[in-house]
Design a protein around this motif. Structure first.
Motif, PDB file in Angstrom:
ATOM      1  N   ARG A 234       7.829   5.944  -0.385  1.00  0.00           N
ATOM      2  CA  ARG A 234       7.545   4.258  -0.255  1.00  0.00           C
ATOM      3  C   ARG A 234       8.915   4.181   0.830  1.00  0.00           C
ATOM      4  O   ARG A 234      10.198   4.312   0.397  1.00  0.00           O
ATOM      5  CB  ARG A 234       7.764   3.203  -0.871  1.00  0.00           C
ATOM      6  CG  ARG A 234       8.031   1.913  -0.031  1.00  0.00           C
ATOM      7  CD  ARG A 234       7.824   0.965  -2.115  1.00  0.00           C
ATOM      8  NE  ARG A 234       8.884   0.841  -2.712  1.00  0.00           N
ATOM      9  CZ  ARG A 234       9.201  -0.038  -3.288  1.00  0.00           C
ATOM     10  NH1 ARG A 234       8.627  -1.208  -3.975  1.00  0.00           N
ATOM     11  NH2 ARG A 234      10.736   0.199  -4.076  1.00  0.00           N
TER      12      ARG A 234
ATOM     13  N   GLU B 165      -4.000  12.428   4.784  1.00  0.00           N
ATOM     14  CA  GLU B 165      -3.720  11.169   4.033  1.00  0.00           C
ATOM     15  C   GLU B 165      -3.836  10.028   4.331  1.00  0.00           C
ATOM     16  O   GLU B 165      -2.968   9.314   3.569  1.00  0.00           O
ATOM     17  CB  GLU B 165      -2.422  12.204   5.116  1.00  0.00           C
ATOM     18  CG  GLU B 165      -1.642  13.673   5.095  1.00  0.00           C
ATOM     19  CD  GLU B 165      -0.645  13.180   5.835  1.00  0.00           C
ATOM     20  OE1 GLU B 165      -0.236  14.816   5.663  1.00  0.00           O
ATOM     21  OE2 GLU B 165      -0.934  12.842   7.118  1.00  0.00           O
ATOM     22  N   ASP B 166      -3.980   9.823   5.765  1.00  0.00           N
ATOM     23  CA  ASP B 166      -4.782   8.086   5.239  1.00  0.00           C
ATOM     24  C   ASP B 166      -5.276   7.552   4.645  1.00  0.00           C
ATOM     25  O   ASP B 166      -5.065   6.685   3.323  1.00  0.00           O
ATOM     26  CB  ASP B 166      -4.974   8.017   6.876  1.00  0.00           C
ATOM     27  CG  ASP B 166      -4.915   8.009   8.426  1.00  0.00           C
ATOM     28  OD1 ASP B 166      -3.461   8.445   8.162  1.00  0.00           O
ATOM     29  OD2 ASP B 166      -5.611   8.382   9.089  1.00  0.00           O
TER      30      ASP B 166
ATOM     31  N   GLN C 145      -3.608   7.519   1.643  1.00  0.00           N
ATOM     32  CA  GLN C 145      -1.979   6.223   1.795  1.00  0.00           C
ATOM     33  C   GLN C 145      -2.756   5.126   1.014  1.00  0.00           C
ATOM     34  O   GLN C 145      -2.315   3.804   0.902  1.00  0.00           O
ATOM     35  CB  GLN C 145      -1.398   6.828   3.347  1.00  0.00           C
ATOM     36  CG  GLN C 145      -0.568   5.378   3.556  1.00  0.00           C
ATOM     37  CD  GLN C 145      -0.697   6.010   5.172  1.00  0.00           C
ATOM     38  OE1 GLN C 145       0.479   6.789   4.888  1.00  0.00           O
ATOM     39  NE2 GLN C 145      -0.540   4.591   5.789  1.00  0.00           N
ATOM     40  N   LYS C 146      -4.229   4.681   2.049  1.00  0.00           N
ATOM     41  CA  LYS C 146      -4.665   3.745   1.773  1.00  0.00           C
ATOM     42  C   LYS C 146      -4.567   3.382   0.165  1.00  0.00           C
ATOM     43  O   LYS C 146      -5.162   2.030  -0.203  1.00  0.00           O
ATOM     44  CB  LYS C 146      -6.298   3.673   2.117  1.00  0.00           C
ATOM     45  CG  LYS C 146      -7.399   2.472   1.721  1.00  0.00           C
ATOM     46  CD  LYS C 146      -8.704   2.478   2.785  1.00  0.00           C
ATOM     47  CE  LYS C 146      -9.119   1.211   2.599  1.00  0.00           C
ATOM     48  NZ  LYS C 146     -10.379   1.173   3.300  1.00  0.00           N
TER      49      LYS C 146
ATOM     50  N   ILE D 113       3.913   2.292   2.566  1.00  0.00           N
ATOM     51  CA  ILE D 113       3.736   3.635   1.518  1.00  0.00           C
ATOM     52  C   ILE D 113       3.231   5.023   3.073  1.00  0.00           C
ATOM     53  O   ILE D 113       3.180   4.439   3.615  1.00  0.00           O
ATOM     54  CB  ILE D 113       1.669   3.558   0.918  1.00  0.00           C
ATOM     55  CG1 ILE D 113       3.431   2.802  -0.733  1.00  0.00           C
ATOM     56  CG2 ILE D 113       2.222   5.446  -0.156  1.00  0.00           C
ATOM     57  CD1 ILE D 113       2.553   2.267  -1.809  1.00  0.00           C
ATOM     58  N   ARG D 114       3.832   6.015   2.448  1.00  0.00           N
ATOM     59  CA  ARG D 114       3.386   7.407   3.065  1.00  0.00           C
ATOM     60  C   ARG D 114       3.329   8.364   2.823  1.00  0.00           C
ATOM     61  O   ARG D 114       3.316   8.584   1.632  1.00  0.00           O
ATOM     62  CB  ARG D 114       5.044   7.849   4.558  1.00  0.00           C
ATOM     63  CG  ARG D 114       4.934   6.433   5.367  1.00  0.00           C
ATOM     64  CD  ARG D 114       3.536   6.899   6.636  1.00  0.00           C
ATOM     65  NE  ARG D 114       4.111   5.581   7.714  1.00  0.00           N
ATOM     66  CZ  ARG D 114       3.788   4.197   7.635  1.00  0.00           C
ATOM     67  NH1 ARG D 114       3.096   4.448   6.711  1.00  0.00           N
ATOM     68  NH2 ARG D 114       3.925   3.660   8.711  1.00  0.00           N
ATOM     69  N   ALA D 115       2.024   9.186   2.718  1.00  0.00           N
ATOM     70  CA  ALA D 115       1.408  10.447   1.904  1.00  0.00           C
ATOM     71  C   ALA D 115       1.796  11.598   2.873  1.00  0.00           C
ATOM     72  O   ALA D 115       0.664  11.589   4.445  1.00  0.00           O
ATOM     73  CB  ALA D 115      -0.050  10.111   1.725  1.00  0.00           C
TER      74      ALA D 115
ATOM     75  N   LEU E 109       4.641  11.491  -2.148  1.00  0.00           N
ATOM     76  CA  LEU E 109       3.702  10.035  -1.549  1.00  0.00           C
ATOM     77  C   LEU E 109       5.562   9.347  -2.317  1.00  0.00           C
ATOM     78  O   LEU E 109       6.477   9.727  -2.175  1.00  0.00           O
ATOM     79  CB  LEU E 109       3.434   9.548  -2.532  1.00  0.00           C
ATOM     80  CG  LEU E 109       1.685   9.095  -3.084  1.00  0.00           C
ATOM     81  CD1 LEU E 109       1.016   9.153  -3.977  1.00  0.00           C
ATOM     82  CD2 LEU E 109       1.688   9.192  -1.911  1.00  0.00           C
TER      83      LEU E 109
ATOM     84  N   LYS F 104      -1.699   2.432  -1.537  1.00  0.00           N
ATOM     85  CA  LYS F 104      -1.259   0.897  -0.702  1.00  0.00           C
ATOM     86  C   LYS F 104      -2.205   0.018  -2.222  1.00  0.00           C
ATOM     87  O   LYS F 104      -1.792  -1.378  -2.752  1.00  0.00           O
ATOM     88  CB  LYS F 104      -1.875   0.496   0.462  1.00  0.00           C
ATOM     89  CG  LYS F 104      -0.448   1.157   0.769  1.00  0.00           C
ATOM     90  CD  LYS F 104      -0.785   0.098   2.505  1.00  0.00           C
ATOM     91  CE  LYS F 104       0.403   0.397   3.376  1.00  0.00           C
ATOM     92  NZ  LYS F 104       0.213  -0.137   4.504  1.00  0.00           N
TER      93      LYS F 104
END
Length: 581
Positions: A68, A36-37, A40-41, A53-55, A66, A44
């Protein structure tokens, strides 16, 4: 067709997470969190780093969502992270200022660079999780024996593969003449686990006493069950060791239990330690007995204990000296480490010579002090009188009962002894003044004129100087390094004072100097033989001697009272001299 491709990708994502979790022995949720990180990266970098942003990955289906995050505010200043309350209420009528609104984003199409970055993030997160798992696992296994395979050797240090972690045996923690080859199986003791930047460092040892104790616990069921207890272990790694054991049940022989049938148990430990010879010692609560046992196989003729400094003098027959000391002092050194006592070894001839020397010195001291012939002085020493002070203040009957003496002889000898002490006191007082020691220092409770001279010779001339002293400075201290003990003498080394006496002396000086308040006197209680814990009880006991009082107690009591009289007479004598001057 597209839908089946998406499903395949989702399924593959979950399979990868499961495989990594199994391989690295970490929780599956940690792997999914790392993914997930990474997503997320990548998102972005695609939508802009200013976006929040979150995944999320569904752990059951593998679906990636995904979104925002937008903070609800009264007035929007940054479109990427904020939304007005009016617009937010269109999406959620219950929205308030300070809440967050999740705005769904379309699925992300990873490019080559984004995929590579995501992979790096996942690898890094998984490595961190693996390190944390290793640290948490092995920090709880400290003081245990672990087994592993030699992975490599570097500069004398040996790297051990423990299966789920890697450990190190440093050069100084390996046994002498012990060579390791790739693939050798090794057992060692975990003595430290540290969290470091490159991962947890697990340190093993094969030389520590605890390793031998744990090996015996594995080989001897009585130790494992707690019937036999290992009290202490001393090792010269790879050469010789001593281990002290005691049984909690009288029916079990602790030494026999550790040796085993035909030595099978102790031999298993010896084999593990590359042939290190092991002496199994019966522990005893009596220090003298324990030390005699610890010096085995040497025979001991006599021991003299000094419990205050934890020092013991051991007398052995002449032919046993080399056996008691051992090769390069090994036997006595290990016995000292095992018992915690400093051990001095003397032969019977050396001890006899020293006693004769002490006898001659005491005889000469009595001849000079009392102006008597050598035979009378020898009689006094033979009866156990060690000093002029002891002779001067003991009950005259104790002197009169000596063979060849009568009451008049005893009184004459004691009178000469007191006269000698008075002359000595006057000389010391004169010397003390010449050294510039203040009269006020003599008023500190417990300080004698001889102490004043010792203080003056060491530049302690006022009450403040004494108050500023440390206990070790006056009493002396011992330093222990490399198995050797060094004795550092204190200013009051030869005054037969305990550390407690010296502490009270320093406190009295600090009270006299006004640095601290005098400690509160404990309430007086009836003097009982079993409760002489405070000063008042001790005084009551001294004032009311019983028939059970020992000869030494009578001598000490008489000595204290007469010394106080001599001190007062010396003070009056000094005052009359000052007036004459």
């Amino acid at each position: 067709m597209a839908q089946s491709g998406i499903s395949a990708n989702r399924l593959e994502l979950l399979q990868i997470a499961d495989a990594v979790a199994r391989e690295k022995s970490i929780d599956r949720t940690l792997v999914l969190s790392a993914m997930e990180d990474a997503i997320q990266k990548a998102a972005k970098s695609r939508y802009g780093s200013e976006n929040e942003i979150r995944a999320e990955i569904d752990p059951r289906t593998g679906e990636i969502r995904l979104s925002r995050l937008l903070e609800v505010v009264e007035r929007v200043t940054l479109d990427a992270t904020e939304i007005s309350l009016k617009d937010a209420m269109k999406r959620n009528p219950e929205a308030e200022v300070g809440d967050f609104i999740a705005e769904p984003l379309p699925p992300l199409d990873f490019g080559r660079v984004a995929a590579q970055n995501a992979k790096q993030v996942i690898v890094q997160k998984v490595r961190e999780a693996e390190r944390e798992r290793q640290f948490e696992e092995y920090k709880d296994r400290m003081s245990e024996i672990v087994s592993g395979v030699v992975k490599r050797a570097e500069y004398g240090n040996v790297m051990i593969d423990l299966g789920r972690a890697e450990a190190i045996i440093r050069r100084d923690e390996t046994l002498p003449r012990e060579n390791y080859k790739l693939g050798d199986r090794v057992r060692a003791y975990v003595y430290d686990v540290r969290r470091e930047n490159r991962g947890p460092q697990i340190f093993l040892s094969r030389t520590r006493p605890e390793f031998m104790a744990k090996l015996f616990a594995q080989e001897v069921p009585e130790i494992y069950d707690g019937i036999v207890e290992i009290k202490s272990v001393a090792r010269d790694p790879g050469s010789r060791a001593k281990i002290a054991v005691v049984s909690k049940e009288t029916s079990v022989d602790p030494v026999g239990a550790c040796v085993g049938m035909r030595g099978s148990r102790v031999q298993a430990v010896v084999n593990e330690l590359q042939g290190e010879k092991i002496d199994i010692i019966q522990w005893s609560g009596d220090p003298a007995t324990f030390i005699v046992n610890a010096l085995a196989p040497a025979e001991v003729a006599k021991v003299v204990l000094d419990e205050e400094s934890e020092r013991i003098e051991v007398v052995v027959p002449d032919e046993q000296l080399s056996l008691a000391i051992g090769r390069k002092g090994q036997n006595v050194r290990l016995a000292s480490q095992l018992t915690g006592w400093d051990i001095d070894i003397l032969t019977e001839a050396e001890e006899s010579e020293r006693r004769q020397k002490e006898f001659a010195e005491r005889t000469a001291a009595f001849v000079n002090a009392l102006d008597v012939d050598e035979m009378i002085a020898q009689l006094l020493v033979s009866e156990g009188f060690a000093s002029v002070e002891e002779l001067a203040f003991v009950d005259s009957h104790e002197v009169a009962i000596i063979e060849g003496f009568d009451e008049n002889t005893a009184l004459e000898i004691q009178e000469r002894a007191r006269e000698f002490l008075e002359r000595q006191e006057a000389e010391l007082n004169e010397k003390r003044r010449a050294l510039g020691v203040a009269d006020e220092l003599a008023e500190v409770p417990g300080v004698t004129t001889a102490m004043l001279v010792a203080f003056g010779e060491n530049n302690i001339k006022t009450v403040e100087d004494l108050a500023d002293c440390a206990t070790d400075e006056l009493a002396g201290w011992t330093e222990r390094a490399h198995g050797q003990t060094k004795q550092n003498p204190g200013i009051l080394q030869g005054f037969d004072l305990s550390k407690s006496d010296i502490e009270h002396l320093i406190i009295a000086a600090r009270v006299k100097a006004g640095w601290i308040e005098a400690p509160e006197e404990p309430e007086e209680e009836p003097a009982e033989a079993d409760s002489l814990e405070d000063g008042s009880a001790l005084e009551a006991h001294e004032d009311e001697p019983t028939e059970a009082d020992s000869h030494e107690g009578a001598e000490a009591e008489a000595h204290d009272s007469a010394e106080a009289e001599a001190h007062e007479e010396g003070g009056e004598h000094a005052q009359s001299q000052e007036k004459a001057l």
